[in-house]
Scaffold this motif. Structure first.
Motif, short mmCIF file in Angstrom:
data_model
loop_
_atom_site.label_atom_id
_atom_site.label_comp_id
_atom_site.label_asym_id
_atom_site.label_seq_id
_atom_site.Cartn_x
_atom_site.Cartn_y
_atom_site.Cartn_z
N LYS A 161 0.63 -1.49 0.09
CA LYS A 161 -0.06 -0.03 0.13
C LYS A 161 0.69 1.37 0.16
N THR A 162 1.73 1.25 0.83
CA THR A 162 2.70 2.40 1.01
C THR A 162 3.30 2.90 -0.50
N LEU A 163 3.78 1.67 -0.93
CA LEU A 163 4.54 1.60 -2.41
C LEU A 163 3.46 2.03 -3.57
N PHE A 164 2.41 1.54 -3.48
CA PHE A 164 1.52 2.01 -4.54
C PHE A 164 0.82 3.35 -4.24
N GLN A 165 0.75 3.85 -3.19
CA GLN A 165 0.24 5.20 -2.82
C GLN A 165 1.34 5.92 -3.61
N GLU A 166 2.65 5.90 -3.34
CA GLU A 166 3.65 6.60 -3.79
C GLU A 166 3.45 6.59 -5.31
N ALA A 167 3.47 5.37 -5.85
CA ALA A 167 3.46 5.29 -7.32
C ALA A 167 2.37 5.78 -7.98
N HIS A 168 1.12 5.95 -7.41
CA HIS A 168 0.09 6.58 -7.75
C HIS A 168 0.08 8.06 -7.77
N GLU A 169 0.98 8.80 -6.78
CA GLU A 169 0.98 10.02 -6.60
C GLU A 169 1.98 10.47 -7.84
N ARG A 170 3.13 9.36 -8.46
CA ARG A 170 3.95 9.80 -9.25
C ARG A 170 3.42 9.63 -10.55
N GLY A 171 2.28 9.07 -10.87
CA GLY A 171 1.58 8.98 -12.25
C GLY A 171 1.89 7.70 -12.68
N LEU A 172 2.06 6.59 -11.88
CA LEU A 172 2.21 4.97 -12.70
C LEU A 172 0.89 4.57 -12.89
N LYS A 173 0.62 4.04 -14.02
CA LYS A 173 -0.63 3.67 -14.54
C LYS A 173 -0.71 2.04 -14.57
N ARG A 174 0.53 1.30 -14.41
CA ARG A 174 0.20 -0.23 -14.63
C ARG A 174 0.75 -0.74 -13.33
N MET A 175 -0.08 -1.02 -12.24
CA MET A 175 0.19 -1.73 -10.98
C MET A 175 -0.55 -2.95 -11.06
N VAL A 176 0.45 -4.15 -10.21
CA VAL A 176 -0.34 -5.53 -10.17
C VAL A 176 -0.02 -5.90 -8.84
#
Length: 296
Positions: A173-188
């Motif tokens: 969750k911590t990783l994906f929150q940062e990824a979302h904030e940085r604009g990553l579109k492909r997460m699994v």
């Protein structure tokens, strides 16, 4: 096992994002080319070769001549375990810029995996003696380490896939929150109910951040080592929605059937349980095609 026309037609064009073909220090039943060739039985469009120990994109490039004879596209990736230096942005950069598609954050080196499998990497028994070190993505205060953030930026730049690995759910969750904030579109998120322990409520939070939830049909194959009830998989799909779900095989281990046979058995079981064909196609073909950017 020959495919029945109905299920073969539904699976045609699938992309398997989680194939454990070889080479690998773990026993594998075939190499990446043989796995892709076998995929022709169900019209497999693409596959991603996964190793817990090394960058598989270099394997794929070394097999270019043999892969030229195979219909499916084959991609590699890198899992950020101790055998590649853990959170090693240099290794990630090379993998992705050489054509790799997926970065798995720590799997067998994660604290969560080691809690579940304290045998230090013998998951299953390796063919050669290896050492394993725990890799954490956060510091003592729970903040993401700078190298993890640098890796996220590289994944975004290369339009690759971020996978949460086998980490604790709160780390994902911590990783994906940062990824979302940085604009990553492909997460699994792979197999939330195996090792990781992410319940549907948390999975919904991760979906809100843009993640797809990946379930492994191999775990539901009656001929495999897990033999879970396909009704459990259907419940996950109905709870989270096929639009947020990806199915993959997670097969290639010497002790398990070939991925194609798991696809046939479990795919048919899901249809028999009432899953609409269009939903199965979306999870095996459309969603993975988006994640792998196959139509770019």
């Amino acid at each position: 096992m020959s495919p029945r026309p109905a299920i073969a037609a539904v699976l045609d064009g699938l992309a398997d994002m989680h194939v454990h073909s070889g080479p690998s220090p773990f026993p594998r039943r075939f190499d990446h080319v043989e796995a892709a060739r076998d995929g022709a039985r169900i019209g497999m469009r693409a596959m991603v070769a996964k190793s817990h120990h090394h960058n598989t994109q270099m394997d794929v490039l070394a097999m270019t001549d043999r892969l030229a004879e195979v219909e499916a596209q084959v991609f590699g990736g890198i899992a950020l375990n101790s055998t590649v230096g853990g959170l090693n942005v240099h290794a990630v950069r090379m993998t992705l810029r050489m054509g790799g598609k997926v970065v798995w954050f720590p799997t067998i080196s994660s604290g969560r995996h080691l809690d579940c499998h304290p045998e230090d990497g013998a998951f299953p028994t390796t063919t050669v003696p290896l050492t394993l070190e725990r890799i954490d993505i956060v510091d003592g205060e729970g903040a993401l380490k700078p190298e993890a953030i640098e890796i996220l930026d590289e994944i975004k730049e290369q339009q690759a896939v971020l996978n949460g690995g086998h980490m604790y759910p709160e780390y994902i969750k911590t990783l994906f929150q940062e990824a979302h904030e940085r604009g990553l579109k492909r997460m699994v998120v792979s197999h939330p109910d195996f090792v990781i322990g992410a319940d549907p409520a948390l999975c919904r939070e991760l979906i809100e951040l843009g993640a797809f939830i990946e379930h492994e049909v191999g775990m539901y194959d009656p001929e495999g080592t897990q033999k879970w009830d396909p009704k459990q998989l259907l419940t996950w799909i109905e709870t989270l929605g096929p639009e947020h779900t990806v199915l993959a095989s997670d097969f290639g281990q010497q002790a398990n059937p070939k991925p194609v046979d798991a696809w046939l058995r479990v795919g048919e079981a899901l249809l028999d349980l009432g899953l609409p064909e269009k939903d199965l196609r979306r999870m095996v073909r459309d969603n993975p095609a988006y994640l792998l950017n196959l139509d770019a």
